[in-house]
Write a protein that holds these residues in place. Structure first.
Motif, PDB file in Angstrom:
ATOM      1  N   SER A 155     -11.653   4.476 -26.306  1.00  0.00           N
ATOM      2  CA  SER A 155     -12.407   3.026 -26.031  1.00  0.00           C
ATOM      3  C   SER A 155     -12.040   2.249 -24.776  1.00  0.00           C
ATOM      4  O   SER A 155     -12.459   1.164 -24.690  1.00  0.00           O
ATOM      5  CB  SER A 155     -11.958   2.348 -27.349  1.00  0.00           C
ATOM      6  N   ASN A 156     -10.930   2.971 -24.059  1.00  0.00           N
ATOM      7  CA  ASN A 156     -10.692   1.973 -22.943  1.00  0.00           C
ATOM      8  C   ASN A 156     -11.677   2.666 -21.627  1.00  0.00           C
ATOM      9  O   ASN A 156     -10.968   2.366 -20.545  1.00  0.00           O
ATOM     10  CB  ASN A 156      -8.987   2.070 -22.716  1.00  0.00           C
TER      11      ASN A 156
ATOM     12  N   VAL B  67     -13.206   3.363 -18.331  1.00  0.00           N
ATOM     13  CA  VAL B  67     -13.506   2.402 -17.206  1.00  0.00           C
ATOM     14  C   VAL B  67     -14.586   3.152 -16.509  1.00  0.00           C
ATOM     15  O   VAL B  67     -14.239   4.129 -15.898  1.00  0.00           O
ATOM     16  CB  VAL B  67     -12.068   2.077 -16.487  1.00  0.00           C
TER      17      VAL B  67
ATOM     18  N   VAL C 188      -5.133   6.241 -18.631  1.00  0.00           N
ATOM     19  CA  VAL C 188      -6.568   5.441 -18.986  1.00  0.00           C
ATOM     20  C   VAL C 188      -7.467   6.430 -18.370  1.00  0.00           C
ATOM     21  O   VAL C 188      -7.799   6.729 -17.149  1.00  0.00           O
ATOM     22  CB  VAL C 188      -6.753   4.058 -18.116  1.00  0.00           C
TER      23      VAL C 188
ATOM     24  N   THR D 137     -16.061   0.439 -21.834  1.00  0.00           N
ATOM     25  CA  THR D 137     -15.608  -1.137 -22.119  1.00  0.00           C
ATOM     26  C   THR D 137     -15.303  -1.922 -21.057  1.00  0.00           C
ATOM     27  O   THR D 137     -15.187  -3.195 -21.381  1.00  0.00           O
ATOM     28  CB  THR D 137     -14.595  -0.920 -23.342  1.00  0.00           C
ATOM     29  N   ARG D 138     -15.037  -1.112 -19.871  1.00  0.00           N
ATOM     30  CA  ARG D 138     -14.492  -1.816 -18.610  1.00  0.00           C
ATOM     31  C   ARG D 138     -15.050  -1.299 -17.488  1.00  0.00           C
ATOM     32  O   ARG D 138     -15.116  -0.100 -17.304  1.00  0.00           O
ATOM     33  CB  ARG D 138     -13.085  -1.843 -18.631  1.00  0.00           C
TER      34      ARG D 138
ATOM     35  N   ARG E   8      -6.183  -2.450 -17.094  1.00  0.00           N
ATOM     36  CA  ARG E   8      -5.669  -1.770 -18.391  1.00  0.00           C
ATOM     37  C   ARG E   8      -5.174  -2.788 -19.419  1.00  0.00           C
ATOM     38  O   ARG E   8      -5.314  -2.369 -20.803  1.00  0.00           O
ATOM     39  CB  ARG E   8      -4.043  -1.370 -17.842  1.00  0.00           C
ATOM     40  N   ALA E   9      -5.070  -3.990 -19.203  1.00  0.00           N
ATOM     41  CA  ALA E   9      -5.027  -4.974 -20.147  1.00  0.00           C
ATOM     42  C   ALA E   9      -5.744  -6.356 -19.614  1.00  0.00           C
ATOM     43  O   ALA E   9      -5.096  -7.372 -19.369  1.00  0.00           O
ATOM     44  CB  ALA E   9      -3.437  -5.181 -20.460  1.00  0.00           C
TER      45      ALA E   9
END
Length: 300
Positions: free
Chosen positions: A4-5, A7, A28, A70-71, A195-196
Motif C-alpha cells: 500500500s506504500n 511509490v 519502501v 499511493t504516492r 515515507r510518511a
C-alpha cells in the motif's frame, strides 16, 4: 514490504535514483516509469524495483503506471515539456483518486517569482506554472524547491576540467553568492516525505547548502577539500556562453543554464534555507564535504 506504500518514480537516474536508494533502505517499494528498456531498467529490476514503460506526456501510460500506487514523485530533466507533463500527471492522478501524496521537485527560484515576472529562464517559468497546476488540482501536494545542485556540471565536470588544467574554477558568476545543495540531500528530503507524507501535505520546502558563499569562498572550500590551491576566475559571460553549445546543449537547456549564470551575477542565488534539516533531522552537506568525498574525480 507494504504494497500500500508503493511509490511511483519517473525516470531512472538523477534525484529519482537517489530517492529509490533511500526508500529501498527503509523497505519502501518503488515502481519506476521509464521511457525505454535499457541497461538501467534492468539494473533497477535487479535491485528490487518494479519497472514499467511510460512517458509523462502520455496520459494513458501515466494512468497505467499509477495503478496500485499511493504516492508519487514528480520530476523531469530540464525540458520544454515540463508543464505538459505536470498537467498530464495532475489530471491522471486526479482521475485515479488514490494518491495520498504527490511530491513535486520544483526549483527555489520559484520562491522569488510572480505571475508576471520575466527575468527567469523558460524552465523556471515552467516550474512556476506547474506548481500552480498542482495546487489547483486539489491533490495532496508537497513542493520541494532546491537551489542549484552541487552535482550540476557547473560544479562537477566543468570545475574538474579547469582544476586539473589550471587550478581554477572558471565561471561567469561575478561577485554573486550561492549555496548549492547536493542531490543526495535533496533525495533524503524527498524520500523522508514519501515515507510518511501526512504531516507534510501542503508544505513548500526550500533546500540549500548550509551557507551562502561567493565564488572566492567556494574555491577556498575546494582548496581545503582537495589539499591544493584552487582559485576562482571570473569569465566574461559572452565567452563562457559561447562554449555551451559545444557541449551539446539544446536551445532550451542553453537558455536555462545561461540564465542561471546571469541570476548568479545578479545575486539571486544568495539565500539559505533549512529545509533539509527540518525534514530529515540532519543538515545539508557543505561544499567542502561534497568535494572531499569526490577527491579523485576532481584531481583526475
Amino acid at each position: 514490504m507494504v504494497a500500500s506504500n508503493l511509490v511511483l518514480v519517473p525516470g531512472s537516474g538523477g534525484v529519482g535514483r537517489a530517492v529509490f536508494e533511500e526508500l529501498r533502505a527503509h523497505g519502501v517499494p518503488v515502481r519506476f516509469m521509464v521511457r525505454r528498456e535499457d541497461e538501467r531498467a534492468a539494473e533497477l529490476r535487479a535491485l528490487g524495483a518494479e519497472v514499467v514503460i511510460g512517458d509523462l506526456t502520455r496520459p494513458e501510460t501515466v494512468a497505467a503506471a499509477l495503478q496500485g500506487v499511493t504516492r508519487m514523485y514528480f520530476a523531469m530533466a530540464v525540458s520544454p515539456d515540463h508543464l505538459l507533463a505536470a498537467t498530464v500527471v495532475a489530471s491522471a492522478a486526479k482521475a485515479y483518486g488514490k494518491l495520498d501524496a504527490l511530491v513535486d521537485l520544483s526549483q527555489m527560484t520559484v520562491s522569488q517569482m510572480t505571475a508576471s515576472s520575466t527575468g527567469e529562464s523558460h524552465q523556471q517559468r515552467l516550474h512556476w506554472l506547474a506548481e500552480q497546476v498542482f495546487d489547483w488540482s486539489g491533490l495532496p501536494v508537497v513542493h520541494i524547491r532546491p537551489t542549484a545542485f552541487l552535482d550540476t556540471p557547473l560544479f562537477t565536470m566543468m570545475a574538474a576540467q579547469s582544476i586539473q588544467k589550471s587550478g581554477t574554477i572558471a565561471l561567469p558568476f561575478g561577485t554573486g553568492r550561492t549555496s548549492p545543495v547536493a542531490v543526495d540531500d535533496v533525495a533524503r528530503t524527498v524520500a523522508t516525505v514519501l515515507r510518511a507524507p501526512a504531516a507534510h501535505i501542503g508544505q513548500v520546502y526550500e533546500l540549500t547548502g548550509p551557507r551562502s558563499v561567493d565564488m572566492t569562498e567556494l574555491a577556498a572550500e575546494f582548496s581545503r577539500a582537495l589539499g591544493r590551491q584552487v582559485t576562482y576566475v571570473d569569465v566574461p559571460a559572452e565567452r563562457w556562453e559561447a562554449q555551451l553549445p559545444k557541449m551539446g546543449m539544446a536551445p532550451h537547456l542553453f537558455q536555462h543554464v545561461a540564465t542561471m549564470a546571469r541570476l548568479h551575477r545578479e545575486d539571486r542565488y544568495n539565500r539559505t534555507a533549512d529545509g533539509v534539516q527540518r525534514v530529515t533531522g540532519a543538515p545539508a552537506q557543505s561544499v567542502e564535504e561534497f568535494v572531499a568525498a569526490r577527491k579523485d574525480f576532481y584531481l583526475g
